[in-house]
Motif scaffolding. Structure first.
Motif, PDB file in Angstrom:
ATOM      1  N   ARG A  53       0.666  -1.267  -0.142  1.00 33.77           N
ATOM      2  CA  ARG A  53      -0.357   0.005  -0.589  1.00 33.77           C
ATOM      3  C   ARG A  53       0.967   0.434   0.039  1.00 33.77           C
ATOM      4  O   ARG A  53      -0.306   2.509  -0.460  1.00 33.77           O
ATOM      5  N   GLU A  54       2.237   1.173   0.088  1.00 35.80           N
ATOM      6  CA  GLU A  54       3.340   2.121   0.047  1.00 35.80           C
ATOM      7  C   GLU A  54       2.856   3.115  -1.163  1.00 35.80           C
ATOM      8  O   GLU A  54       3.374   3.929  -1.552  1.00 35.80           O
ATOM      9  N   LYS A  55       2.962   2.288  -2.069  1.00 37.45           N
ATOM     10  CA  LYS A  55       3.164   2.419  -3.706  1.00 37.45           C
ATOM     11  C   LYS A  55       2.350   2.795  -4.174  1.00 37.45           C
ATOM     12  O   LYS A  55       2.218   3.070  -5.102  1.00 37.45           O
ATOM     13  N   ALA A  57      -1.831   2.283  -5.012  1.00 36.92           N
ATOM     14  CA  ALA A  57      -3.551   2.223  -4.339  1.00 36.92           C
ATOM     15  C   ALA A  57      -4.610   1.420  -5.082  1.00 36.92           C
ATOM     16  O   ALA A  57      -4.574   0.462  -5.825  1.00 36.92           O
ATOM     17  N   THR A  58      -5.620   1.326  -4.817  1.00 37.12           N
ATOM     18  CA  THR A  58      -6.512   0.241  -5.066  1.00 37.12           C
ATOM     19  C   THR A  58      -8.577   0.555  -5.877  1.00 37.12           C
ATOM     20  O   THR A  58      -8.849   1.780  -4.689  1.00 37.12           O
ATOM     21  N   THR A 200      -5.953  -2.288  -9.682  1.00 32.40           N
ATOM     22  CA  THR A 200      -4.080  -1.297  -9.342  1.00 32.40           C
ATOM     23  C   THR A 200      -3.048  -0.163  -9.985  1.00 32.40           C
ATOM     24  O   THR A 200      -3.813  -0.761 -10.974  1.00 32.40           O
ATOM     25  N   LYS A 203      -0.227   4.939  -6.431  1.00 35.57           N
ATOM     26  CA  LYS A 203      -0.049   5.875  -6.047  1.00 35.57           C
ATOM     27  C   LYS A 203      -0.215   7.000  -5.731  1.00 35.57           C
ATOM     28  O   LYS A 203      -1.105   8.190  -5.188  1.00 35.57           O
ATOM     29  N   ASP A 204       1.503   7.300  -6.692  1.00 36.54           N
ATOM     30  CA  ASP A 204       1.636   8.400  -6.804  1.00 36.54           C
ATOM     31  C   ASP A 204       0.629   9.538  -7.819  1.00 36.54           C
ATOM     32  O   ASP A 204       0.944   8.677  -9.028  1.00 36.54           O
TER      33      ASP A 204
END
Length: 232
Positions: A53-55, A57-58, A200, A203-204
């Motif tokens: 989850r650090e890199k 997102a869903t 997926t 996240k950035d």
């Protein structure tokens, strides 16, 4: 996978310049290949781990399930948790011990350790470390699972509940503790081995391509949500 194909096909109809190359990869690849930039978009059938989850997102796109399947030649239609565990572990050495074929030793077909299909079943069936029969066949794709079930009437295989597997006339997805792995039972939460489905993406947000952002926005629209319902 059906819901992903339906969503991407509809988006491409609305935006003819955008094309998707949809590949059937496992959940681990659906995270790692997005995280390292190899894929623009992934598909997973489990919750992400903390480090993932650090890199990544869903975006939720429904639910799936894990089941045990047999050849349609096998009369078994329902297994208790205990029967399933004893078959998988090799304690039941003959199908007749679970109401199946007499004089036939079960061929146990399992997915690779990180596969969501396998981990979901293990969490439900085993109270401690999973044990599998000596000689259990480890496969890494739904295609190989189906090929084995089609060719081996003695098989008991881990499988994902999907339109494809539910409609296959050569196999049967068995009920667990009296609850069949149907689309209706998955949607209602009655079937016990359920898995969330997610797209997926990075996240950035600065690294997410405009077309992918537009696709994710489409998934969240009424049209996108209806496609998810129609393909769940």
């Amino acid at each position: 996978m059906a819901v992903v194909k339906a969503l991407t096909a509809r988006f491409s109809q609305l935006h003819p310049g955008v094309n998707f190359d949809v590949q059937n990869l496992d959940s681990l690849q659906g995270v790692t290949l997005v995280a390292d930039g190899s894929l623009d978009l992934g598909f997973v059938s489990r919750d992400l781990k903390a480090d993932e989850r650090e890199k990544v997102a869903t975006e939720p796109i429904g639910v799936s399930g894990s089941a045990l399947a047999v050849s349609s030649l096998n009369p078994v239609k329902d297994l208790t948790r205990g029967q399933a565990r004893k078959l998988l572990s090799g304690e039941f050495s003959d199908w007749s011990m679970a109401g199946g074929l007499v004089g036939v030793r079960p061929l146990i077909v399992i997915r690779e350790p990180e596969a969501a299909t396998r981990t979901a079943l293990e969490a439900y069936l085993f109270t401690d470390h999973p044990v599998y029969a000596v000689g259990a066949l480890i496969v890494t794709s739904i295609d190989v699972t189906l090929e084995t079930l089609h060719s081996r009437g003695d098989s008991l295989a881990m499988i994902t509940v999907s339109r494809q597997t539910l409609a296959d006339p050569q196999i049967r997805l068995v009920a667990l503790d009296g609850v069949a792995p149907t689309a209706e039972n998955l949607a209602s939460g009655k079937y016990p081995v359920r898995r969330p489905l997610y797209l997926t993406y990075l996240k950035d947000g600065t690294k997410v391509k405009p077309a992918i952002k537009a696709f994710l926005d489409f998934v969240r629209t009424g049209d996108g949500q209806q496609i998810i319902r129609d393909n769940s």
